[in-house]
Design a protein around this motif. Structure first.
Motif, PDB file in Angstrom:
ATOM      1  N   TYR A 151      -5.112   9.491   7.922  1.00 16.19           N
ATOM      2  CA  TYR A 151      -6.104  10.151   6.797  1.00 16.19           C
ATOM      3  C   TYR A 151      -5.678   9.446   5.481  1.00 16.19           C
ATOM      4  O   TYR A 151      -4.626   8.766   5.525  1.00 16.19           O
ATOM      5  CB  TYR A 151      -6.054  11.416   6.717  1.00 16.19           C
ATOM      6  CG  TYR A 151      -6.238  12.091   8.014  1.00 16.19           C
ATOM      7  CD1 TYR A 151      -7.583  12.364   8.370  1.00 16.19           C
ATOM      8  CD2 TYR A 151      -5.188  12.673   8.882  1.00 16.19           C
ATOM      9  CE1 TYR A 151      -7.970  13.018   9.610  1.00 16.19           C
ATOM     10  CE2 TYR A 151      -5.704  13.454  10.223  1.00 16.19           C
ATOM     11  CZ  TYR A 151      -7.038  13.494  10.451  1.00 16.19           C
ATOM     12  OH  TYR A 151      -7.253  14.086  11.738  1.00 16.19           O
ATOM     13  N   ALA A 152      -6.360   9.712   4.454  1.00  6.75           N
ATOM     14  CA  ALA A 152      -6.127   9.206   3.403  1.00  6.75           C
ATOM     15  C   ALA A 152      -4.680   9.544   2.730  1.00  6.75           C
ATOM     16  O   ALA A 152      -3.858   8.971   1.951  1.00  6.75           O
ATOM     17  CB  ALA A 152      -6.999   9.619   2.122  1.00  6.75           C
ATOM     18  N   THR A 153      -4.338  10.915   3.236  1.00  6.46           N
ATOM     19  CA  THR A 153      -3.015  11.197   2.889  1.00  6.46           C
ATOM     20  C   THR A 153      -1.951  10.839   3.676  1.00  6.46           C
ATOM     21  O   THR A 153      -0.473  11.246   3.622  1.00  6.46           O
ATOM     22  CB  THR A 153      -3.194  12.988   3.008  1.00  6.46           C
ATOM     23  OG1 THR A 153      -3.378  13.446   4.246  1.00  6.46           O
ATOM     24  CG2 THR A 153      -3.901  13.354   1.875  1.00  6.46           C
ATOM     25  N   GLY A 154      -2.137   9.807   4.616  1.00  7.69           N
ATOM     26  CA  GLY A 154      -1.038   9.266   5.397  1.00  7.69           C
ATOM     27  C   GLY A 154      -0.762   9.914   6.667  1.00  7.69           C
ATOM     28  O   GLY A 154      -0.100   9.203   7.526  1.00  7.69           O
ATOM     29  N   GLU A 155      -1.354  11.095   7.051  1.00  7.48           N
ATOM     30  CA  GLU A 155      -1.042  11.750   8.346  1.00  7.48           C
ATOM     31  C   GLU A 155      -1.789  11.217   9.453  1.00  7.48           C
ATOM     32  O   GLU A 155      -2.836  10.516   9.255  1.00  7.48           O
ATOM     33  CB  GLU A 155      -1.399  13.064   8.244  1.00  7.48           C
ATOM     34  CG  GLU A 155      -0.518  13.971   7.509  1.00  7.48           C
ATOM     35  CD  GLU A 155      -0.952  14.057   6.244  1.00  7.48           C
ATOM     36  OE1 GLU A 155      -1.884  13.585   5.742  1.00  7.48           O
ATOM     37  OE2 GLU A 155      -0.213  14.613   5.192  1.00  7.48           O
ATOM     38  N   PRO A 156      -1.435  10.999  10.812  1.00  2.00           N
ATOM     39  CA  PRO A 156      -1.959  10.127  11.828  1.00  2.00           C
ATOM     40  C   PRO A 156      -3.397  10.822  12.141  1.00  2.00           C
ATOM     41  O   PRO A 156      -3.496  12.059  12.464  1.00  2.00           O
ATOM     42  CB  PRO A 156      -0.831  10.108  12.868  1.00  2.00           C
ATOM     43  CG  PRO A 156      -0.103  11.539  12.776  1.00  2.00           C
ATOM     44  CD  PRO A 156       0.090  11.518  11.026  1.00  2.00           C
ATOM     45  N   ALA A 157      -4.183  10.008  12.540  1.00  3.27           N
ATOM     46  CA  ALA A 157      -5.582  10.234  12.997  1.00  3.27           C
ATOM     47  C   ALA A 157      -5.713   9.711  14.434  1.00  3.27           C
ATOM     48  O   ALA A 157      -6.567  10.260  15.251  1.00  3.27           O
ATOM     49  CB  ALA A 157      -6.689   9.766  11.910  1.00  3.27           C
ATOM     50  N   TRP A 158      -5.224   8.543  14.491  1.00  2.00           N
ATOM     51  CA  TRP A 158      -5.165   7.848  15.826  1.00  2.00           C
ATOM     52  C   TRP A 158      -3.991   7.351  16.375  1.00  2.00           C
ATOM     53  O   TRP A 158      -3.274   6.694  15.282  1.00  2.00           O
ATOM     54  CB  TRP A 158      -6.351   6.778  16.064  1.00  2.00           C
ATOM     55  CG  TRP A 158      -6.402   6.023  17.186  1.00  2.00           C
ATOM     56  CD1 TRP A 158      -5.884   6.422  18.471  1.00  2.00           C
ATOM     57  CD2 TRP A 158      -6.968   4.796  17.241  1.00  2.00           C
ATOM     58  NE1 TRP A 158      -6.145   5.461  19.493  1.00  2.00           N
ATOM     59  CE2 TRP A 158      -6.854   4.345  18.724  1.00  2.00           C
ATOM     60  CE3 TRP A 158      -7.703   3.991  16.372  1.00  2.00           C
ATOM     61  CZ2 TRP A 158      -7.332   3.177  19.112  1.00  2.00           C
ATOM     62  CZ3 TRP A 158      -8.203   2.509  16.916  1.00  2.00           C
ATOM     63  CH2 TRP A 158      -7.915   2.213  18.300  1.00  2.00           C
ATOM     64  N   THR A 159      -3.321   7.847  17.396  1.00  2.65           N
ATOM     65  CA  THR A 159      -2.058   7.109  17.936  1.00  2.65           C
ATOM     66  C   THR A 159      -1.946   6.725  19.309  1.00  2.65           C
ATOM     67  O   THR A 159      -3.152   7.096  19.926  1.00  2.65           O
ATOM     68  CB  THR A 159      -0.934   8.557  17.755  1.00  2.65           C
ATOM     69  OG1 THR A 159      -1.367   9.444  18.717  1.00  2.65           O
ATOM     70  CG2 THR A 159      -1.043   9.008  16.417  1.00  2.65           C
ATOM     71  N   ARG A 160      -1.040   5.952  19.590  1.00  2.93           N
ATOM     72  CA  ARG A 160      -0.795   5.433  20.709  1.00  2.93           C
ATOM     73  C   ARG A 160       0.710   5.530  21.344  1.00  2.93           C
ATOM     74  O   ARG A 160       1.564   5.267  20.496  1.00  2.93           O
ATOM     75  CB  ARG A 160      -1.027   3.941  20.925  1.00  2.93           C
ATOM     76  CG  ARG A 160      -0.804   3.088  22.331  1.00  2.93           C
ATOM     77  CD  ARG A 160      -1.232   1.620  21.887  1.00  2.93           C
ATOM     78  NE  ARG A 160      -1.340   0.907  23.158  1.00  2.93           N
ATOM     79  CZ  ARG A 160      -0.150   0.274  23.879  1.00  2.93           C
ATOM     80  NH1 ARG A 160       0.928   0.424  23.177  1.00  2.93           N
ATOM     81  NH2 ARG A 160      -0.095  -0.257  24.495  1.00  2.93           N
ATOM     82  N   ASN A 161       0.977   6.171  22.588  1.00  3.10           N
ATOM     83  CA  ASN A 161       2.160   6.344  22.991  1.00  3.10           C
ATOM     84  C   ASN A 161       2.565   5.744  24.186  1.00  3.10           C
ATOM     85  O   ASN A 161       1.751   5.720  25.207  1.00  3.10           O
ATOM     86  CB  ASN A 161       2.600   7.727  23.021  1.00  3.10           C
ATOM     87  CG  ASN A 161       3.951   8.216  23.200  1.00  3.10           C
ATOM     88  OD1 ASN A 161       4.912   7.595  22.553  1.00  3.10           O
ATOM     89  ND2 ASN A 161       4.250   9.010  24.411  1.00  3.10           N
TER      90      ASN A 161
END
Length: 642
Positions: free
Chosen positions: A544-554
């Motif tokens: 997001y614009a605030t830096g929190e994850p929107a799409w992750t890969r683990n």
């Protein structure tokens, strides 16, 4: 009869003077019809007075079919009890959540838990079976019709007693039930089983656990009715297979997985929804679901429409060629039978404006010409019978999760699990990739990629199953608001998405439903939903614009698990789906342009068929696996060597 594609529809000769019957059968032969369903809504004709049976007219119908080489799906007429039943046994009529008793005058006017209904239904089913068990036209038992379409849940006292019995079988004690339902909240703790009733109309939100279990109970009650009729029929005709027409992909009040497990042949009905911009994609979802319900084996399309239906706000007629495209879509995705409701359009009754194979205007019509052309084409495709569709991708789907998320006290009313599942399926469709639907606990070892669009509720076994799939090298993509509660609709504590925090390497501390779209760092758009998430071991692919994850890969074992914390717009979702398909090594069976559907059916170790269906208004080129370029004309469909 050799293996051919079953072709025909519901025939209701009891609606017509007998002098039309010979004409009907002659026109059936002209149209290439080889199978009809008969007797579906004929209880009042077969048993006009309680205990008095009249089979003479049906004898003549069945003999006429046999004489003309047309097979019969013979129905037990139990979906619509006659007026005498409602008059004699008003206690068997269904009751809604507001306490209103629903009266005779349409169909499915009975409580599924009513013992007197079951008694009378089994009696007429037995009479039909004894009468026609050796008839040469009989090829399949069509049990009931569209279970639960109008009476999926009944709230009467009989249902309440049956619900309590079901609960006592499910829970070892009342304490266990109280714990499962969280009845300490709002002073709902039960001290006696007799206090429990269905979730009837109440001043505020019903208990979520109670509502969920009642949905499960109600589905089980319908399955029990089917099993009771099927077992009776099997005792008389052990070699005749039995089915009932599900409404896979359209009717969510029954657990189709549980129903399908009891069917000899999986059959389903499908009708286009005119309000959808691309109804053929919705058709593909329903067909993939039907095939999946049968474990990938061929299935039977029991009903679809030649043109308009009668029950939508705007009942749109099909344009020339659409009837054929719809039929070949179902065939491409695994159907071994293409049937319609109904053969002859009704002159009276609630469905008189429903299209048919033989319309009101007669045989000199667009519809009948298309029906006849389709019959001839299907007769030439008999080699397709028995072939299957191989999918490398599965979408997880569970009815209990849909029911649990249907509770009104959710973070947002805008996150519809069914529509979200269909939207992810549509992304695969547009990418040219055919997929299966699967239960969370199903064997996933045959897939490369598993998508989890909207699985709010998941059992411990289902959660562990996905973890194991990824650990063994699979790729998973999980959508927001998934893995949140256990199978009693109790929140999994410690941070969302509770069931899969470790698998995804992400912990979510709070949900933020959206009133308006938001822009992500990549330029993609998030809609409806967002989450305040923290990546542990996961790699962040978008924020997001605030830096929190929107799409992750683990990374997890030998595989990888992706997570989306927002509902991406269609274009962005397509890009993510394309990325995970590439990572999993999943490719379409052929190269085709937008709006062109290509699906392969194959015989094990033998011949295969490539169905290329052009849903656009322009000619399109398909490049086959052999490298040949084939032009599929606008609105046309071709069946090519696969």
């Amino acid at each position: 009869m050799p293996d051919v594609i079953a072709y025909g529809g519901d025939w209701n000769p009891e609606q017509w003077p007998e002098e039309t019957w010979e004409q009907d059968v002659a026109l059936m032969r002209e149209a290439g019809v080889n199978r009809v369903s008969v007797g579906i809504f004929s209880w009042s004709m077969l048993e006009p007075v309680e205990g008095v049976f009249d089979f003479d007219w049906l004898d003549r119908v069945m003999d006429l079919l046999a004489a003309n080489g047309i097979q019969a799906n013979l129905s037990t007429p139990t979906a619509s009890p006659p007026p005498w039943f409602s008059d004699a046994y008003p206690e068997a009529l269904p009751v809604d959540a507001d306490g209103r008793r629903l009266y005779h005058g349409s169909r499915q006017g009975f409580c599924p838990s009513s013992p007197i209904y079951r008694e009378k239904a089994l009696r007429i089913a037995e009479q039909v079976a004894l009468r026609y068990r050796d008839h040469p036209a009989l090829v399949l038992w069509h049990v009931h019709n569209e279970y639960g379409c109008h009476n999926a849940r009944c709230y009467c006292d009989t249902s309440a007693a049956a619900f309590r019995a079901w609960l006592r079988n499910r829970y070892a004690s009342l304490d266990e039930l109280n714990d499962a339902w969280g009845t300490a909240f709002w002073s709902q703790r039960y001290s006696d089983w007799a206090q429990i009733v269905p979730p009837r109309a109440t001043p505020s939100f019903p208990n979520p656990g109670q509502q969920l279990d009642f949905r499960r109970f109600s589905s089980d009650a319908l399955v029990e009715l089917y099993v009771a009729e099927r077992d009776l029929l099997k005792s008389i005709t052990p070699d005749v297979p039995a089915t009932t027409n599900l409404m896979a992909g359209a009717h969510w009040d029954m657990d189709c997985w549980s129903f399908a497990a009891e069917l000899d042949v999986v059959s389903t009905d499908h009708y286009l929804i005119g309000a959808r911009a691309e109804p053929h994609i919705d058709l593909a979802f329903a067909a993939d679901y039907a095939r999946s319900l049968n474990g990938g084996r061929p299935w039977l399309l029991m009903e679809h429409s030649t043109s308009a239906v009668n029950w939508q706000p705007r009942n749109l007629a099909k344009v020339p060629g659409e009837l054929r495209r719809n039929s070949l879509q179902h065939l491409a995705r695994g159907a071994d039978g293409i049937m319609f409701f109904q053969w002859r359009a009704s002159r009276a009754g609630a469905e008189k404006w429903h299209s048919a194979m033989l319309p009101h205007a007669g045989p000199n019509t667009k519809i009948f010409r298309e029906v006849t052309a389709l019959g001839a084409e299907l007769a030439g495709l008999s080699d397709v019978v028995g072939s299957t569709v191989k999918a490398d991708v599965a979408i997880l789907l569970d009815h209990s999760s849909v029911w649990a998320q249907d509770h009104p006290a959710q973070p947002t009313a805008d996150l519809d699990p069914v529509e979200e599942t269909k939207r992810w399926h549509a992304a695969l469709w547009r990418a040219g990739i055919t997929c299966d639907l699967a239960r969370p606990e199903s064997d996933l070892s045959g897939y490369r990629l598993v998508l989890v669009p909207a699985l709010y509720l998941v059992s411990d076994a289902g959660a562990a199953n996905l973890e194991d799939f990824v650990r063994r090298g699979g790729v998973a993509l999980v959508g927001p608001y998934s893995g949140i509660v256990d199978d009693h609709d109790r929140v999994r504590l410690g941070g969302y998405p509770g069931a899969w925090r470790d698998l995804l390497g992400v912990t979510v501390e709070e949900f933020f439903p959206l009133e308006r779209p938001i822009r992500l760092a990549s330029g993609a758009t998030g809609t409806v939903w967002s989450e305040l998430a923290h990546a542990g071991g996961a790699k962040v692919l978008d924020t997001y614009a605030t830096g929190e994850p929107a799409w992750t890969r683990n990374a997890w074992g030998d595989g990888t698990a992706h997570y989306l914390t927002t509902r991406l717009d269609d274009g962005a979702l397509a890009e993510v789906v394309a990325a995970v398909c590439a990572e999993a090594g999943v490719e379409p069976v052929a190269e085709a342009g937008p709006g062109v559907e290509v699906v392969r059916r194959s015989h094990p170790g033998g011949r295969s068929f490539l169905f290329a269906i052009n849903h656009t208004g322009e000619d399109a080129v398909v490049t086959t696996p052999a490298g040949d370029k084939v032009t599929v004309p606008a609105g046309d469909a071709l069946v090519l060597p696969g």
